[in-house]
Write a protein that holds these residues in place. Structure first.
Motif, PDB file in Angstrom:
ATOM      1  N   SER A  18       0.998  -0.926  -0.089  1.00  0.00           N
ATOM      2  CA  SER A  18      -0.112   0.104   0.287  1.00  0.00           C
ATOM      3  C   SER A  18       0.795   0.927  -0.583  1.00  0.00           C
ATOM      4  O   SER A  18       0.679   1.756  -0.888  1.00  0.00           O
ATOM      5  N   ARG A  19       1.893   0.772   0.581  1.00  0.00           N
ATOM      6  CA  ARG A  19       2.753   2.455   1.001  1.00  0.00           C
ATOM      7  C   ARG A  19       3.138   2.581  -0.797  1.00  0.00           C
ATOM      8  O   ARG A  19       3.670   3.765  -0.973  1.00  0.00           O
ATOM      9  N   ARG A  20       4.077   1.128  -1.065  1.00  0.00           N
ATOM     10  CA  ARG A  20       4.254   2.057  -2.388  1.00  0.00           C
ATOM     11  C   ARG A  20       3.520   1.460  -3.620  1.00  0.00           C
ATOM     12  O   ARG A  20       3.630   2.548  -4.106  1.00  0.00           O
ATOM     13  N   ALA A  21       1.830   1.433  -3.558  1.00  0.00           N
ATOM     14  CA  ALA A  21       0.620   2.444  -4.472  1.00  0.00           C
ATOM     15  C   ALA A  21       0.675   3.409  -4.276  1.00  0.00           C
ATOM     16  O   ALA A  21       0.530   4.305  -4.929  1.00  0.00           O
ATOM     17  N   GLU A  22       0.773   4.682  -2.772  1.00  0.00           N
ATOM     18  CA  GLU A  22       0.627   5.703  -2.239  1.00  0.00           C
ATOM     19  C   GLU A  22       1.759   6.361  -3.501  1.00  0.00           C
ATOM     20  O   GLU A  22       1.562   7.637  -3.214  1.00  0.00           O
ATOM     21  N   LEU A  23       3.523   6.098  -3.159  1.00  0.00           N
ATOM     22  CA  LEU A  23       4.381   6.611  -3.375  1.00  0.00           C
ATOM     23  C   LEU A  23       3.967   6.616  -5.162  1.00  0.00           C
ATOM     24  O   LEU A  23       4.325   7.497  -6.006  1.00  0.00           O
ATOM     25  N   LEU A  24       3.941   5.479  -6.126  1.00  0.00           N
ATOM     26  CA  LEU A  24       3.836   5.411  -7.938  1.00  0.00           C
ATOM     27  C   LEU A  24       2.702   6.631  -7.872  1.00  0.00           C
ATOM     28  O   LEU A  24       2.872   7.347  -8.841  1.00  0.00           O
ATOM     29  N   ALA A  25       1.354   7.213  -6.727  1.00  0.00           N
ATOM     30  CA  ALA A  25       0.186   7.484  -7.738  1.00  0.00           C
ATOM     31  C   ALA A  25       1.491   8.893  -7.347  1.00  0.00           C
ATOM     32  O   ALA A  25       0.876   9.876  -7.870  1.00  0.00           O
ATOM     33  N   ALA A  26       2.038   9.552  -6.097  1.00  0.00           N
ATOM     34  CA  ALA A  26       2.512  11.108  -5.491  1.00  0.00           C
ATOM     35  C   ALA A  26       3.157  11.032  -7.086  1.00  0.00           C
ATOM     36  O   ALA A  26       3.692  11.981  -7.188  1.00  0.00           O
ATOM     37  N   LEU A  27       3.510  10.054  -7.870  1.00  0.00           N
ATOM     38  CA  LEU A  27       5.107  10.332  -8.372  1.00  0.00           C
ATOM     39  C   LEU A  27       3.964  10.765  -9.561  1.00  0.00           C
ATOM     40  O   LEU A  27       4.782  11.682 -11.057  1.00  0.00           O
ATOM     41  N   ALA A  28       3.599   9.686 -10.009  1.00  0.00           N
ATOM     42  CA  ALA A  28       2.676   9.557 -11.566  1.00  0.00           C
ATOM     43  C   ALA A  28       1.710  11.407 -11.617  1.00  0.00           C
ATOM     44  O   ALA A  28       1.323  11.855 -12.298  1.00  0.00           O
ATOM     45  N   GLU A  29       1.318  12.257 -10.419  1.00  0.00           N
ATOM     46  CA  GLU A  29       0.924  13.060  -9.616  1.00  0.00           C
ATOM     47  C   GLU A  29       1.816  14.066  -9.743  1.00  0.00           C
ATOM     48  O   GLU A  29       1.397  15.780  -9.233  1.00  0.00           O
ATOM     49  N   GLY A  30       2.706  13.738  -9.779  1.00  0.00           N
ATOM     50  CA  GLY A  30       3.884  15.297  -9.333  1.00  0.00           C
ATOM     51  C   GLY A  30       4.328  15.884  -8.128  1.00  0.00           C
ATOM     52  O   GLY A  30       4.976  17.096  -7.935  1.00  0.00           O
ATOM     53  N   ARG A  31       3.061  15.006  -7.204  1.00  0.00           N
ATOM     54  CA  ARG A  31       3.419  15.988  -6.282  1.00  0.00           C
ATOM     55  C   ARG A  31       5.247  15.191  -5.462  1.00  0.00           C
ATOM     56  O   ARG A  31       5.504  15.785  -4.404  1.00  0.00           O
ATOM     57  N   VAL A  32       5.601  13.892  -5.742  1.00  0.00           N
ATOM     58  CA  VAL A  32       6.466  13.736  -5.113  1.00  0.00           C
ATOM     59  C   VAL A  32       7.904  13.858  -6.523  1.00  0.00           C
ATOM     60  O   VAL A  32       7.419  13.466  -7.501  1.00  0.00           O
ATOM     61  N   GLU A  33       9.024  14.294  -6.261  1.00  0.00           N
ATOM     62  CA  GLU A  33       9.520  14.481  -7.930  1.00  0.00           C
ATOM     63  C   GLU A  33      10.591  13.304  -7.883  1.00  0.00           C
ATOM     64  O   GLU A  33      10.660  12.648  -6.882  1.00  0.00           O
ATOM     65  N   GLN A  34      10.197  12.760  -9.731  1.00  0.00           N
ATOM     66  CA  GLN A  34      11.335  11.921  -9.892  1.00  0.00           C
ATOM     67  C   GLN A  34      12.284  12.195  -9.532  1.00  0.00           C
ATOM     68  O   GLN A  34      13.590  10.999  -9.175  1.00  0.00           O
TER      69      GLN A  34
END
Lengths: 790, 327
Positions: A286-302
């Motif tokens: 679940s934490r992996r999924a959260e991070l993937l979603a945040a990356l996709a939405e640009g909330r966390v930088e690559q």
């Protein structure tokens, strides 16, 4: 063959990884591994708990190599454990036996950095045999309150001692090819609501006390990983605290290793990655999924993901290169080391009439009382709990060392009848040895102790035994300080803390005088709970735990409040006596960046060989901000034969004499006098010599419109400059300007409002502000303008 | 050695063991599972497009249809292994064995995996090789092969087979086809331009595609083919070295010497001389017998595995069959 990959290849590897693969890499695999990448040939590494011994859970590490989901895995482990009839303790069930060394609170009392290095090397060898790449320790949280559930894992209430012991242990461990995880970063000082509670700590206390030990250990030993803590710090989860994990840890301290979370300590994975928490443990889809979603939405930088991946890849590279697959540890050798560390760590707190040591050749009866003599408490409970390779039982060890004329009888005294028998035995015995302990069930990870008292009934039993026989010796096994209402009634008190599997042997040798105790306390023992620093605001409430004593932690508090502790920081007795003499400093003044060397002589003036822990304290005689009365700045442990004298040298960095000034956001040294003190404890100063703090130019907090005139005029040149400025700006001539300034001098208002008070708003605020800023930049501190402390 | 697809035919008992010294094995693939282990020395392999550096004691499982090669990095290298017919094992009762993409590279795993999973495989393979060649050891070989398959089936992690090739994306089949054609190409047209045109791809596209799947660039692969052909000629023909070089399209003898040394670590003359000396071949363990004995005798957990086997469902089934008189 190790994973030999160059930095360039590592970057190429990173470039080949998909976002999903990167996200998988910065999450763990199962409970105790990193995620192997089969496609790109990124190997896995194994980590496990253990601050004082390796807890290698076969079930959890080896049992699950398949793809079953979490619940299946959990059930597989649980069911297997129930089948295992040999293991009485569920916590260590399924663990491979490993040497249970003295726990942090015991080992700290050795004050021995060389021993710490040896300890670390031994842990490394055990890890190598088990195939563990990263040991999740040491923990060096400040023992702010003795009630803290994990106090037993930590070294001290003092950051310098904690940091130096940790640095040496880490050095020993990592030289053996196994990584350390310095934890818990930071301010995990209580177990109460430990994942939600916010430790509310002012910046000076943080910098000078709670972060200082970490900084010291990190700079000296460069641990491969640092573990973020479960708690919040000033409102922000430590795993998501950018200021802590990036600004301080990486930018200020230059830390280049990886930050790993405590297990399931991350609540907001995207925020934790952005804050600098690289590795999220253990595996969590679940934490992996959260991070993937945040990356996709640009909330966390690559870029943040790449940076964390890079750090994890480097960690894996180091770990695989450190592997020694054929390493084996010798159980006997390590057991002997566990005994030796215990021997160096046990603290003799009281020895009236030299009741100790007991002469093994004498003709006497010894009544040994308490379950601890046969079921010794050697470690705390929690993630660190180790399954020992063997166990020295104190009663067996006492019997083995006793001469033929020493009669030893044992009473468990576990019920009223047993206590009766014990008291009767005490009356007729020549010597009574009673084993006491705090309530084991209430203590450990997940729960703070509720009281500093011993387990129910034990205080009364000791009172009774002491009344029956004045030659009563109390042997304590406690995680940290306990109260001792019977302290004045008994002849001797020996504190073992949780001293590991070799405690029984070490203790027996000390009691019979075959070893001379040399441990000294690393925390203050209060006379009563109400004396504990921070008592008024402990525990936290409504999710906030105010560290109300600020930087006055431990002895800094008792000293400043002039409260007599039961036993002070740095205290411990010996069977011999030491004389201190001839303190000399290699310099008369010091600035930041310089180093002081203090030398003095210690003589063993008694009749037995022994070791002494000498402590160097700095006592600032004047200070701009509040300072502790004295602070530990160095220490040395020396072994001396009877009659021997040795020169002891302790170095102290000028940088360590500074304090943190939150107003300036930096470390500072005030000009003035510092007394360098050499003590046998924090309350037993034997020698002292003055040292002048000469920091050169000092930047002081900048002035602003609201600076009080008295503060402003403290500094040389300011008054004249202001007169000139006003004369020119208001076109009023020097004399009038001087009179105006004279009238402002005693004002309680800020400088701007004071001037307005007298002349209205003819002076634009902006003009004065600019003048004050220029003035701030050009002024330096005047020496010795501060009030003397106390 | 076949190039490209290797047809090993049906394996007697479902398993065929081999052992050989330092050797160039060009890219190829087959529909058997292969377990390869380094007994001594070191090799560089490319499996499914990923470079693997393996040292002594390392072991890897190469799944069916995975393209792979191996280059021994020092002349003392000894490699051994087995080919396993997964369909055969499946028929013996290992349900869906052929649907597994097994993940076993010892150099990626934790120590416990090497001790508990890899080491018994090493021991079994060594025993298989040691028992090769003797007709009367046939039953023993069948038992060992069965144990090896059971062990893999029970302990080696896997992902479903279909997912595995997709990791590398599309185009794998196409690259495989090109590699096969390159191997078959006899008139020296091993140019990227030629194959790009033939496949209707742009040159950069084919170049990237090739590199992604094979792990090395087209030019190097083509050169390797030429060098590999030169090697077989060195061993099989009496031609002069310069003639061989020119035959294989090298513009000069010195260039051939340089590239040859780079790839094989010795000069062509040395290679020819060394290959003329007697050495071990597949099926004949003789020259490496002591090394294999060492492996077979090492405490690899096999005995522990055997002790635990009555718990194994597979073996229980076999025993039950025997007990009922149907075995």
């Amino acid at each position: 063959m190790g994973w030999t990959i160059s930095d360039r290849e590592l970057e190429q590897l990173l470039a080949q990884m998909t976002t999903e693969e990167k996200v998988a890499l910065v999450n763990g695999r199962h409970l105790w591994k990193t995620a192997m990448n089969y496609r790109l040939n990124i190997p896995e590494i194994v980590m496990t708990d253990g601050t004082y011994g390796v807890r290698y859970s076969t079930d959890q590490i080896e049992g699950l190599t398949d793809e079953r989901d979490g619940l299946d895995q959990f059930l597989a482990v649980v069911n297997r454990r129930q089948d295992d009839q040999d293991d009485q303790d569920a916590m260590v069930g399924g663990s491979k036996p490993a040497t249970c060394f003295p726990n942090g609170s015991a080992f700290g009392c050795s004050w021995d950095v060389d021993l710490a290095r040896e300890f670390g090397a031994a842990l490394a060898l055990e890890c190598q045999e088990f195939g563990v790449h990263l040991l999740l320790g040491p923990g060096i949280n400040i023992r702010r309150t003795p009630l803290a559930g994990r106090a037993y894992e930590y070294y001290s209430e003092d950051p310098l001692l904690s940091g130096d012991l940790a640095a040496a242990l880490i050095d020993g461990l990592q030289s053996g090819g196994v990584g350390a995880s310095l934890k818990h970063f930071a301010c995990n000082n209580s177990e109460i609501e430990r994942t939600t509670m916010s430790s509310e700590v002012d910046e000076r206390a943080l910098r000078e006390i709670y972060l200082k030990g970490f900084e010291r250990a990190i700079v000296k030993s460069r641990p491969w990983t640092v573990m973020s803590a479960y708690n919040r710090l000033n409102g922000v989860q430590t795993a998501e605290n950018h200021w802590l994990l990036t600004t301080v840890l990486r930018e200020e301290w230059g830390y280049d290793g990886a930050v790993v979370s405590d297990w399931h300590g991350i609540k907001d994975r995207p925020a934790s990655l952005a804050a600098g928490n690289d590795l999220d443990m253990p595996e969590s889809a679940s934490r992996r999924a959260e991070l993937l979603a945040a990356l996709a939405e640009g909330r966390v930088e690559q870029a943040a993901l790449d940076q964390s991946c890079r750090r994890v890849l480097r960690l894996i590279r180091r770990a695989r290169q450190g592997e020694r697959r054929n390493a084996r540890f010798d159980r006997e050798t390590h057991h002997a080391l566990a005994r030796r560390i215990a021997s160096e760590s046990i603290v003799l707190l009281r020895n009236e009439g030299d009741v100790l040591p007991i002469d093994p050749a004498a003709d006497l009866t010894v009544a040994v009382i308490g379950a601890g003599a046969v079921r010794p408490i050697i470690q705390g409970s929690g993630s660190a709990t180790t399954r020992p390779t063997s166990l020295d039982r104190p009663l067996d060890e006492l019997r083995a060392l006793a001469g033929e004329h020493v009669r030893i009888e044992h009473h468990l005294a576990e019920d009223a009848e047993g206590e009766e028998a014990a008291a009767a035995a005490a009356r007729t015995a020549d010597i009574v040895i009673v084993f006491a302990n705090s309530d084991v069930s209430a203590d450990g990870e997940r729960a703070d102790r509720r009281t500093l008292a011993l387990a129910a009934g034990q205080d009364a039993l000791i009172h009774r035994l002491a009344k029956a026989n004045p030659r009563t010796i109390v042997v304590l096994a406690t995680p940290d300080a306990v109260t001792m209402p019977w302290a004045d009634e008994v002849a001797a008190i020996v504190e073992t803390f949780y001293a590991g599997q070799g405690m029984g042997h070490a203790l027996a040798r000390i009691l019979f005088g075959l070893a001379n105790p040399s441990g000294k306390l690393t925390t203050s023992f209060p006379r009563r709970e109400q004396d504990i620093p921070g008592f008024l605001t402990y525990p936290g409430e409504n999710g906030r735990h105010a560290y109300s004593e600020g930087l006055f932690v431990g002895y800094r508090y008792y000293d400043r409040r002039e409260i007599e502790p039961l036993f002070p920081f740095g205290f411990g007795l010996s069977y011999t006596r030491f004389r201190y003499s001839g303190l000399r400093l290699d310099r008369s003044d010091i600035a930041p960046g310089e180093r002081l060397t203090a030398s003095f002589e210690i003589s063993n003036v008694g009749t037995r060989a022994g070791a002494e822990v000498a402590q160097l304290y700095a006592r600032p005689l004047s200070s701009r901000l509040h300072r502790p009365v004295r602070e530990l700045k160095g220490f040395a442990k020396v072994h001396l034969e009877p009659g021997e004298t040795r020169t002891v040298t302790i170095e102290c960095e000028g940088d360590d004499l500074r304090y943190f000034d939150p107003a300036r956001g930096e470390w500072a040294m005030d000009p003035g006098e510092i007394l360098i003190e050499i003590g046998a404890s924090s309350r037993d100063i034997r020698l002292s010599a003055p040292l002048v703090a000469a920091p050169g130019d000092v930047r002081l907090p900048p002035f602003d419109l609201d600076t009080q005139p008295t503060i402003l005029f403290e500094r040389p040149g300011v008054r004249d400059a202001l007169v000139a400025f006003l004369a020119e700006r208001l076109s009023i001539g020097g004399e009038a300007a001087d009179q105006l300034v004279a009238r402002t001098e005693s004002s309680f208002l800020g400088i701007y409002k004071t001037i307005c008070w007298f002349i209205g708003d003819r002076l634009p605020a902006e003009d004065l502000r600019r003048f004050l800023i220029d003035l701030s930049a050009g002024t330096t501190a005047a020496p010795t303008t501060y009030d003397t402390v106390h | 050695m076949d190039y490209g697809f290797e047809d090993l035919g049906s394996l007697s008992g479902g398993v065929k063991a081999f052992v050989h010294g330092a050797l160039e094995v060009p890219f190829h693939w087959h529909d058997h599972l292969e377990i390869l282990m380094v007994v001594r020395g070191s090799v560089r392999m490319i499996i499914d497009g990923q470079e693997c550096l393996m040292g002594s004691d390392d072991l890897v499982i190469i799944n069916a249809h995975s393209a792979h090669n191996s280059v021994s990095l020092d002349p003392g290298t000894v490699l051994c292994g087995v080919h396993i017919d997964v369909a055969h094992a499946e028929r013996q009762g290992l349900v869906d064995f052929s649907k597994r993409y097994l993940q076993c590279k010892s150099f990626l795993t934790a120590k416990h995996f090497c001790d508990d999973v890899v080491a018994p495989m090493r021991g079994l393979i060594a025993r298989l090789i040691l028992s090769s060649g003797n007709v009367e050891d046939g039953l023993l070989r069948t038992c060992l092969a069965g144990l090896l398959c059971c062990h893999i089936y029970r302990h080696v992690p896997y992902v479903p087979r279909r997912e595995a090739p997709s990791v590398n994306g599309d185009g794998r089949e196409r690259v495989m086809r090109i590699m096969e054609r390159m191997r078959a190409e006899r008139d020296g047209r091993l140019s990227l331009e030629y194959f790009a045109e033939m496949e209707g791809l742009s040159i950069p596209h084919l170049s990237r595609l090739f590199r992604r799947h094979v792990g090395i660039c087209f030019r190097d692969y083509a050169q390797n083919i030429r060098l590999d052909r030169a090697v077989s000629q060195l061993v099989e023909s009496g031609q002069s070295i310069v003639d061989i070089a020119l035959d294989e399209g090298f513009s000069s003898g010195s260039l051939f010497y340089a590239k040859f040394r780079e790839r094989f670590g010795c000069t062509p003359a040395e290679y020819r001389r060394r290959r003329a000396e007697p050495q071990g071949e597949a099926g004949s363990a003789h020259p490496y017998r002591h090394l294999l004995m060492e492996l077979a005798e090492r405490d690899d957990g096999l005995s522990r595995q055997l002790m635990r086997l009555p718990e194994s469902r597979e073996l229980v089934a076999v025993c039950a069959l025997h007990a009922s008189g149907m075995g």
